[in-house]
Design a protein around this motif. Structure first.
Motif, PDB file in Angstrom:
ATOM      1  N   UNK A 538      45.966  10.842 -42.477  1.00  0.00           N
ATOM      2  CA  UNK A 538      44.589  10.706 -42.006  1.00  0.00           C
ATOM      3  C   UNK A 538      44.143  11.939 -41.230  1.00  0.00           C
ATOM      4  N   UNK A 539      45.042  12.462 -40.399  1.00  0.00           N
ATOM      5  CA  UNK A 539      44.663  13.623 -39.589  1.00  0.00           C
ATOM      6  C   UNK A 539      44.427  14.833 -40.489  1.00  0.00           C
ATOM      7  N   UNK A 540      45.275  14.993 -41.517  1.00  0.00           N
ATOM      8  CA  UNK A 540      45.120  16.177 -42.365  1.00  0.00           C
ATOM      9  C   UNK A 540      43.854  16.079 -43.220  1.00  0.00           C
ATOM     10  N   UNK A 541      43.383  14.867 -43.494  1.00  0.00           N
ATOM     11  CA  UNK A 541      42.128  14.742 -44.238  1.00  0.00           C
ATOM     12  C   UNK A 541      40.927  15.189 -43.412  1.00  0.00           C
ATOM     13  N   UNK A 542      41.074  15.143 -42.100  1.00  0.00           N
ATOM     14  CA  UNK A 542      40.005  15.600 -41.222  1.00  0.00           C
ATOM     15  C   UNK A 542      38.834  14.641 -41.173  1.00  0.00           C
ATOM     16  N   UNK A 543      37.864  14.967 -40.349  1.00  0.00           N
ATOM     17  CA  UNK A 543      36.724  14.065 -40.138  1.00  0.00           C
ATOM     18  C   UNK A 543      35.436  14.854 -40.361  1.00  0.00           C
ATOM     19  N   UNK A 544      34.768  14.581 -41.481  1.00  0.00           N
ATOM     20  CA  UNK A 544      33.521  15.301 -41.765  1.00  0.00           C
ATOM     21  C   UNK A 544      32.368  14.676 -40.970  1.00  0.00           C
ATOM     22  N   UNK A 545      31.158  15.150 -41.208  1.00  0.00           N
ATOM     23  CA  UNK A 545      30.008  14.719 -40.422  1.00  0.00           C
ATOM     24  C   UNK A 545      29.780  13.210 -40.521  1.00  0.00           C
ATOM     25  N   UNK A 546      29.962  12.680 -41.718  1.00  0.00           N
ATOM     26  CA  UNK A 546      29.737  11.250 -41.938  1.00  0.00           C
ATOM     27  C   UNK A 546      30.774  10.421 -41.162  1.00  0.00           C
ATOM     28  N   UNK A 547      32.011  10.882 -41.239  1.00  0.00           N
ATOM     29  CA  UNK A 547      33.101  10.192 -40.545  1.00  0.00           C
ATOM     30  C   UNK A 547      32.887  10.262 -39.039  1.00  0.00           C
ATOM     31  N   UNK A 548      32.468  11.441 -38.569  1.00  0.00           N
ATOM     32  CA  UNK A 548      32.233  11.631 -37.140  1.00  0.00           C
ATOM     33  C   UNK A 548      31.161  10.658 -36.661  1.00  0.00           C
ATOM     34  N   UNK A 549      30.103  10.556 -37.456  1.00  0.00           N
ATOM     35  CA  UNK A 549      29.011   9.667 -37.070  1.00  0.00           C
ATOM     36  C   UNK A 549      29.492   8.212 -37.024  1.00  0.00           C
ATOM     37  N   UNK A 550      30.285   7.838 -38.015  1.00  0.00           N
ATOM     38  CA  UNK A 550      30.778   6.459 -38.052  1.00  0.00           C
ATOM     39  C   UNK A 550      31.603   6.134 -36.813  1.00  0.00           C
ATOM     40  N   UNK A 551      32.534   7.004 -36.469  1.00  0.00           N
ATOM     41  CA  UNK A 551      33.408   6.733 -35.325  1.00  0.00           C
ATOM     42  C   UNK A 551      32.612   6.642 -34.020  1.00  0.00           C
ATOM     43  N   UNK A 552      31.671   7.573 -33.852  1.00  0.00           N
ATOM     44  CA  UNK A 552      30.893   7.586 -32.609  1.00  0.00           C
ATOM     45  C   UNK A 552      29.943   6.394 -32.552  1.00  0.00           C
ATOM     46  N   UNK A 553      29.365   6.063 -33.707  1.00  0.00           N
ATOM     47  CA  UNK A 553      28.449   4.934 -33.780  1.00  0.00           C
ATOM     48  C   UNK A 553      29.173   3.626 -33.412  1.00  0.00           C
ATOM     49  N   UNK A 554      30.366   3.458 -33.919  1.00  0.00           N
ATOM     50  CA  UNK A 554      31.154   2.262 -33.592  1.00  0.00           C
ATOM     51  C   UNK A 554      31.370   2.141 -32.085  1.00  0.00           C
ATOM     52  N   UNK A 555      31.573   3.290 -31.455  1.00  0.00           N
ATOM     53  CA  UNK A 555      31.895   3.292 -30.027  1.00  0.00           C
ATOM     54  C   UNK A 555      30.747   2.734 -29.178  1.00  0.00           C
ATOM     55  N   UNK A 556      29.520   2.948 -29.612  1.00  0.00           N
ATOM     56  CA  UNK A 556      28.384   2.535 -28.782  1.00  0.00           C
ATOM     57  C   UNK A 556      27.600   1.370 -29.384  1.00  0.00           C
ATOM     58  N   UNK A 557      28.181   0.691 -30.378  1.00  0.00           N
ATOM     59  CA  UNK A 557      27.493  -0.453 -30.980  1.00  0.00           C
ATOM     60  C   UNK A 557      28.220  -1.747 -30.627  1.00  0.00           C
TER      61      UNK A 557
END
Ligand SMILES: *[C@@H]1O[C@H](CO)[C@@H](O)[C@H](O)[C@H]1NC(C)=O
Ligand SMILES: *[C@@H]1O[C@H](CO)[C@@H](O)[C@H](O)[C@H]1NC(C)=O
Ligand SMILES: *[C@@H]1O[C@H](CO)[C@@H](O)[C@H](O)[C@H]1NC(C)=O
Ligand SMILES: *[C@@H]1O[C@H](CO)[C@@H](O)[C@H](O)[C@H]1NC(C)=O
Ligand SMILES: *[C@@H]1O[C@H](CO)[C@@H](O)[C@H](O)[C@H]1NC(C)=O
Ligand SMILES: [Zn+2]
Ligand SMILES: [Zn+2]
Length: 572
Positions: A538-557
């Motif tokens: 998972x770490x080597x796949x990295x986190x693109x813009x969409x993934x970044x948005x998903x993770x951050x969105x989950x945090x504040x929803x």
């Protein structure tokens, strides 16, 4: 019945099977979603087939035929899942508990499917008649005050049929079993201690894990256990086996932690059929969930829950207990908000009266000056928790922000925070949910568990979470070293040390942490790495813009009906 239609019905069923195993999309790992129009077509189709008098067997046969002809899943899997699900779907339909046009709106709420009559689904919980006390600024204790340690076990998913050397690269929803088909290459064979692919854990890994926890952490005050003990073989579960798994795992933990109280909850996989938690009103032996609640009550009280928890566990799988003077635990059955629980589709208002009970329980705690820790399996702000439920839960947390000292969940298998905000002053954070990663490696995740440090031991303690550390192990390395070496557990991170700006874990500081991540990519990368427990793939796949948005969105929803804070992420 035209065959195209049957194909749709069957196909969609299979897609739903897939979707319900993978869970809601998280980060990069998006499962294939059926479209809203396909979903609607299928729902109409299934209901039509009830109407024209097809028997359950007919429908299962059709689904199995499509599965085989399309080479989707093995016949046994499609038959197993369909056979388990159809009677409940038929009951809900036959008793007019569901509006066909509303089904996809709930089932696929992430895709914004339309509702034929959303108002019909509306309900709300009567607000507390006691007015909300003034919010007192939380003062965290000085370093000299006493603390307690709490062990959090999430999602063990023990697979009794795990077999070393079996096919780990199979087409079934769960692999690494004797029945997983031929092993074609050496790389395809399942490891001794477990496997990062679609596999749950063997007993030896769970046993050595619990043994190591007991050696490593001799100061645990109590254990919270947030459900999902049963493996992901959703086509072949049974009531008997699910309960056997419960008893064996409780025995295991009890044998290494003989004097430590255990506070459990039920996960969506603990039911049979999977995800199916019927309303308490359903007393039918076959369709009802009474068997699970009765057995949970028997086991949980045998393993130490006080007897006053019995009646609510038997009613709806939830309870409250006083842990120590000043600290109360409230264990909820949030499977009633799960969008893949067929009973969530029924127009039930406040299923099992859980949220009204929660309000009353929190009122009593407020009057008694107790702090409350909420534990449950599914975090109510998750994408797969029905929006109305999520909204009502959010209101309750708002009202009782001074009483609810912390919330603890599992289910997502990832390491997460979830912030709750004030309903009126929407920039003010009021509560934090701590979501712990899974013990199982399913899928592509290193096994993990958590230990929280909590301000406690005095009746007037804040009982807030001061810090936590997450422990993990490397399955690749464990399998390389082989059977003669026990897997080595190590501390992956300590929240405060890892995220230097987190001087404490209060809602305010976690909110600052979130804001900081919007601009500080290095900090976000740390969060991302820990979200996936530093698992290599998972770490080597990295986190693109969409993934970044998903993770951050989950945090504040925390209220899935309101994703307003996600837009803020967009703009940055
Ligand atoms: C469907 O409901 C009707 C009455 O509403 C009942 O007579 C019938 O037995 C039900 N059938 C099933 C399969 O539940
Ligand atoms: C659903 O609607 C919300 C709010 O209108 C939007 O932000 C989101 O992108 C939509 N999701 C999909 C899958 O269209
Ligand atoms: C809203 O909350 C923020 C953060 O706690 C605070 O700074 C602000 O004064 C509040 N606004 C109002 C109108 O109360
Ligand atoms: C896990 O172990 C493998 C094999 O030793 C190694 O290549 C890998 O870097 C390790 N992963 C982590 C996250 O430590
Ligand atoms: C288990 O925990 C102990 C700490 O008491 C540690 O020293 C040991 O290395 C651990 N064992 C394994 C196999 O990881
Ligand atoms: Zn799980
Ligand atoms: Zn789950």
């Amino acid at each position: 019945m035209c065959s195209l239609f049957l194909t749709f019905v069957s196909l969609s069923f299979v897609i739903l099977i897939n979707h319900s195993i993978q869970g809601a999309p998280s980060g990069e790992r998006r499962s294939i979603l059926p479209t809203c129009s396909l979903c609607n077509l299928v729902v109409r189709g299934i209901f039509q087939s009830f109407e024209i008098g097809l028997t359950d067997e007919d429908i299962v046969d059709n689904i199995a035929l499509t599965c085989i002809s399309r080479n989707l899943y093995e016949e046994e899997i499609c038959r197993g899942v369909a056979t388990a699900a159809i009677p409940t779907v038929r009951y809900i339909y036959n008793n007019s508990l569901v509006d066909p046009g509303n089904v996809c709106g709930i089932l696929m709420q992430e895709a914004n499917c339309t509702f034929s009559d959303r108002d019909k689904l509306e309900w709300s919980i009567a607000p507390s008649s006691i007015s909300k006390p003034d919010v007192v600024q939380l003062t965290l204790p000085s370093s000299e005050t006493p603390t307690i340690k709490v062990l959090h076990l999430a999602d063990p998913h023990w697979d009794p049929e795990y077999m070393e050397g079996s096919n780990a690269n199979c087409g079934n929803p769960l692999c690494c079993r004797a029945s997983s088909g031929t092993v074609n290459t050496v790389e395809d064979s399942a490891g001794y201690w477990g496997d990062y692919r679609k596999c749950d854990l063997p007993w030896r890994t769970l046993e050595s894990s619990v043994e190591n926890m007991s050696k490593q952490h001799k100061d645990i005050s109590y254990i919270i256990w947030t459900g999902d003990l049963v493996p992901h073989d959703i086509w072949s579960t049974s009531r008997e086996e699910n309960m056997l798994i419960h008893e064996r795992l409780l025995n295991l933990v009890k044998s290494y932690f003989p004097d430590t109280p255990i506070y459990p909850t039920l996960g969506n996989h603990d039911a049979h059929p999977v995800n199916t938690f019927a309303l308490p009103e359903i007393t039918d032996q076959e369709l009802g969930t009474g068997w699970l609640y009765q057995d949970a009550e028997r086991l949980w009280t045998k393993f130490g829950l006080p007897s006053e928890t019995s009646s609510t566990i038997r009613h709806g799988g939830y309870y409250t207990a006083l842990i120590q003077p000043g600290l109360r635990i409230v264990s909820l059955n949030t499977n009633y908000c799960y969008t893949f629980n067929w009973w969530t589709l029924s127009s039930a208002k406040d299923p099992a009266s859980l949220l009204s009970w929660l309000t009353k329980t929190l009122e009593d705690a407020e009057i008694a000056n107790e702090k409350v820790h909420i534990i449950a399996h599914i975090p109510p702000g998750n994408e797969d928790c029905w929006a109305i439920y999520s909204r009502e839960f959010d209101k309750i947390v708002n009202r009782f922000e001074s009483t609810v000292a912390a919330q603890f969940y599992g289910h997502t298998h990832n390491e997460e925070f979830k912030l709750f905000y004030d309903e009126t002053n929407t920039t003010r954070p009021v509560n934090v949910a701590y979501i712990a990663g899974s013990l199982t490696s399913f899928t592509n995740l290193s096994p993990s568990y958590r230990v929280y440090t909590i301000d406690g031991q005095r009746p007037d303690s804040s009982w807030s979470v001061l810090d936590f550390s997450t422990w993990t192990m490397n399955l690749t390395e464990a399998n390389q070293k082989g059977p003669m070496h026990l897997p080595e557990w190590f501390e992956l991170y300590q929240a405060k040390k890892e995220y230097a700006i987190m001087t404490d874990l209060s809602p305010k500081t976690v909110d600052d942490f979130f804001s900081r991540m919007l601009n500080d990519d290095a900090l976000f990368q740390l969060y991302f790495k820990n979200y996936y427990k530093a698992t290599d793939k998972m770490v080597s796949e990295g986190c693109d813009e969409k993934c970044r948005k998903t993770l951050l969105c989950r945090l504040v929803t925390s209220n899935i009906a309101d994703r307003g804070r996600c837009q803020r992420i967009d703009r940055k």
